[in-house]
Design a protein around this motif. Sequence first.
Motif, PDB file in Angstrom:
ATOM      1  N   PRO A  67      43.580  34.364  39.686  1.00  0.00           N
ATOM      2  CA  PRO A  67      44.595  35.428  39.658  1.00  0.00           C
ATOM      3  C   PRO A  67      45.206  35.667  38.279  1.00  0.00           C
ATOM      4  O   PRO A  67      45.958  36.609  38.090  1.00  0.00           O
ATOM      5  CB  PRO A  67      45.656  34.934  40.648  1.00  0.00           C
ATOM      6  N   ARG A  68      44.887  34.836  37.307  1.00  0.00           N
ATOM      7  CA  ARG A  68      45.457  34.949  35.953  1.00  0.00           C
ATOM      8  C   ARG A  68      44.540  35.682  34.988  1.00  0.00           C
ATOM      9  O   ARG A  68      44.794  35.717  33.795  1.00  0.00           O
ATOM     10  CB  ARG A  68      45.741  33.555  35.389  1.00  0.00           C
ATOM     11  N   LEU A  69      43.441  36.259  35.491  1.00  0.00           N
ATOM     12  CA  LEU A  69      42.471  36.915  34.612  1.00  0.00           C
ATOM     13  C   LEU A  69      42.768  38.405  34.468  1.00  0.00           C
ATOM     14  O   LEU A  69      43.142  39.069  35.433  1.00  0.00           O
ATOM     15  CB  LEU A  69      41.057  36.729  35.165  1.00  0.00           C
ATOM     16  N   ALA A  70      42.557  38.913  33.256  1.00  0.00           N
ATOM     17  CA  ALA A  70      42.693  40.341  32.998  1.00  0.00           C
ATOM     18  C   ALA A  70      41.501  41.075  33.599  1.00  0.00           C
ATOM     19  O   ALA A  70      40.444  40.479  33.837  1.00  0.00           O
ATOM     20  CB  ALA A  70      42.757  40.583  31.488  1.00  0.00           C
ATOM     21  N   ASP A  71      41.655  42.361  33.846  1.00  0.00           N
ATOM     22  CA  ASP A  71      40.524  43.168  34.280  1.00  0.00           C
ATOM     23  C   ASP A  71      39.430  43.076  33.227  1.00  0.00           C
ATOM     24  O   ASP A  71      39.707  43.134  32.025  1.00  0.00           O
ATOM     25  CB  ASP A  71      40.930  44.630  34.464  1.00  0.00           C
TER      26      ASP A  71
END
Length: 119
Positions: A67-71
């Motif tokens: 959930p901490r990843l950028a698009d």
Amino acid sequence: KAAQVCRSNAALVNKVLGSERVRVHRTKAETYLLRVPPGLAWDLVFLDPPYPLEEEGLAAVLEALAPRLADGAVVVVERSTRSPEPAWPAGLERFSEKAYGETTLWFAEPAAREDDAQE
């Protein structure tokens, strides 16, 4: 030594970019993920856990990371060729793998969200 090489490379990239966006953290991923401020998202993550790390430990790190990843982010997991493919959590899917002798690199990206797929 590897972390120092990564720090040197990051310093060069930051100099070219004129920013401090590239950082190297030599610590346990599970510890780091607990202390990072909310709202921070990553574009590129290299995970090189110790080869004997149990699959459950790696799965927990990936679960906390997803959930901490950028698009458009990319996650690269390095494991022993004898290790099974990581258990990708919901929100993260493998798009490639490459074996080099005793090492396999697994590449994953954020899965398309349902609201993105409807647009």
